[in-house]
Design a protein around this motif. Structure first.
Motif, PDB file in Angstrom:
ATOM      1  N   GLU A 167       0.810  -1.227   0.000  1.00  0.00           N
ATOM      2  CA  GLU A 167       0.000   0.000   0.000  1.00  0.00           C
ATOM      3  C   GLU A 167       0.843   1.276   0.000  1.00  0.00           C
ATOM      4  OE1 GLU A 167      -3.218  -0.122  -0.408  1.00  0.00           O
ATOM      5  OE2 GLU A 167      -3.300  -2.310  -0.268  1.00  0.00           O
ATOM      6  N   TYR A 219       1.322   4.892  -2.021  1.00  0.00           N
ATOM      7  CA  TYR A 219       0.655   5.768  -2.983  1.00  0.00           C
ATOM      8  C   TYR A 219       1.372   7.120  -3.019  1.00  0.00           C
ATOM      9  CZ  TYR A 219      -2.823   7.995  -5.873  1.00  0.00           C
ATOM     10  OH  TYR A 219      -3.432   8.632  -6.913  1.00  0.00           O
ATOM     11  N   ASP A 249       5.456  -0.395   4.777  1.00  0.00           N
ATOM     12  CA  ASP A 249       4.037  -0.578   4.455  1.00  0.00           C
ATOM     13  C   ASP A 249       3.242   0.704   4.714  1.00  0.00           C
ATOM     14  OD1 ASP A 249       4.582  -3.248   3.917  1.00  0.00           O
ATOM     15  OD2 ASP A 249       4.055  -3.894   5.959  1.00  0.00           O
ATOM     16  N   TYR A 250       2.203   0.892   3.892  1.00  0.00           N
ATOM     17  CA  TYR A 250       1.218   1.971   4.100  1.00  0.00           C
ATOM     18  C   TYR A 250       1.873   3.365   4.105  1.00  0.00           C
ATOM     19  CZ  TYR A 250      -1.326  -2.187   5.442  1.00  0.00           C
ATOM     20  OH  TYR A 250      -1.864  -3.436   5.444  1.00  0.00           O
ATOM     21  N   TYR A 278       2.075   7.096   2.242  1.00  0.00           N
ATOM     22  CA  TYR A 278       1.347   8.039   1.396  1.00  0.00           C
ATOM     23  C   TYR A 278       2.123   9.344   1.320  1.00  0.00           C
ATOM     24  CZ  TYR A 278      -2.149  11.369  -0.222  1.00  0.00           C
ATOM     25  OH  TYR A 278      -2.807  12.348  -0.929  1.00  0.00           O
ATOM     26  N   ASP A 318       7.051   2.133   8.345  1.00  0.00           N
ATOM     27  CA  ASP A 318       5.645   1.802   8.102  1.00  0.00           C
ATOM     28  C   ASP A 318       4.726   2.927   8.582  1.00  0.00           C
ATOM     29  OD1 ASP A 318       6.518  -0.710   7.259  1.00  0.00           O
ATOM     30  OD2 ASP A 318       6.251  -1.595   9.257  1.00  0.00           O
ATOM     31  N   HIS A 319       3.567   3.050   7.912  1.00  0.00           N
ATOM     32  CA  HIS A 319       2.531   4.003   8.320  1.00  0.00           C
ATOM     33  C   HIS A 319       3.074   5.434   8.391  1.00  0.00           C
ATOM     34  CE1 HIS A 319      -0.468   0.898   9.235  1.00  0.00           C
ATOM     35  NE2 HIS A 319       0.538   0.194   9.721  1.00  0.00           N
ATOM     36  N   ASN A 348       5.200   5.315  11.820  1.00  0.00           N
ATOM     37  CA  ASN A 348       4.130   6.168  12.362  1.00  0.00           C
ATOM     38  C   ASN A 348       4.561   7.633  12.439  1.00  0.00           C
ATOM     39  OD1 ASN A 348       2.608   3.735  12.933  1.00  0.00           O
ATOM     40  ND2 ASN A 348       3.960   3.471  14.685  1.00  0.00           N
TER      41      ASN A 348
END
Length: 208
Positions: free
Chosen positions: A58, A60, A77-78, A80, A97-98, A134
């Protein structure tokens, strides 16, 4: 010792034609990416792979997105990145991640000597940037060469990050500095003194 080796080992190097040639694959991929996205997601994913960016699930990148080499970027991961993101990945860029980037975030690993004689020699350098898990970088944040940002960090909009930022803090300003710790008391709030409504709070509490 060639200039690609020097660049990849944090040594001063000169951007010869051979070094610049290495950038063309990623630049070509993202020229097309910025044209086809967000209308052709399948082709967009293919182009990210062609650029050499290593990533988890994921990812983007809102167009337009720009980088120099692609294969010097590793993303978890994840992830944006909002529109107008620039990653100058002369040095390695590692993102956890995130992680969220606001609009027009600049991740800048490249630099030049400050003395005019040294600068005019043509030598430049790339120093790695590491961003933990995060992390949210607000709009127009610039992260400078050699910086590490810890886990669970928010960087306020417009900040210029010139030094390392520890875990679990809000940091702001130019130069960016720690404003305060992030604690459990922050969890029920989504903006300043505004608490989540019951529906949203229940969904947060039920997350696995």
């Amino acid at each position: 010792m060639n200039n690609s080796y020097r660049r990849d080992n944090e040594l001063p190097y000169i951007a010869t034609k051979e070094v610049l040639q290495e950038q063309l694959k990623a630049k070509k991929a993202f020229r097309e990416y910025n044209e086809v996205m967000p209308f052709d997601l399948k082709r967009g994913r293919e182009l990210i792979a062609e650029s050499g960016i290593r990533h988890g699930a994921e990812i983007y990148l809102e167009p337009p997105f720009y980088c120099e080499y692609g294969n010097h970027i590793k993303v978890g991961d994840y992830f944006y990145a909002n529109t107008g993101c620039i990653i100058s990945d002369v040095g390695e860029v590692v993102i956890g991640d995130h992680v969220l980037f606001g609009p027009r975030v600049n991740i800048l690993t490249a630099g030049h000597p400050i003395h005019p004689v040294s600068s005019n020699s043509g030598y430049e350098y790339g120093m790695p940037i590491t961003i933990g898990n995060n992390v949210w970088l607000g709009g127009n944040v610039t992260v400078c060469p050699g910086v590490t940002i810890g886990n669970n960090v928010v960087i306020g909009a417009g900040s210029v990050v010139t030094k390392d930022i520890p875990d679990n803090v809000v940091a702001v300003g130019n130069p960016c500095h720690v404003l305060r710790k992030i604690t459990e008391a922050d969890k029920p709030y989504y903006f300043k003194n505004r608490k989540f409504d019951d529906e949203a709070w229940e969904a947060i509490q039920n997350r696995k």
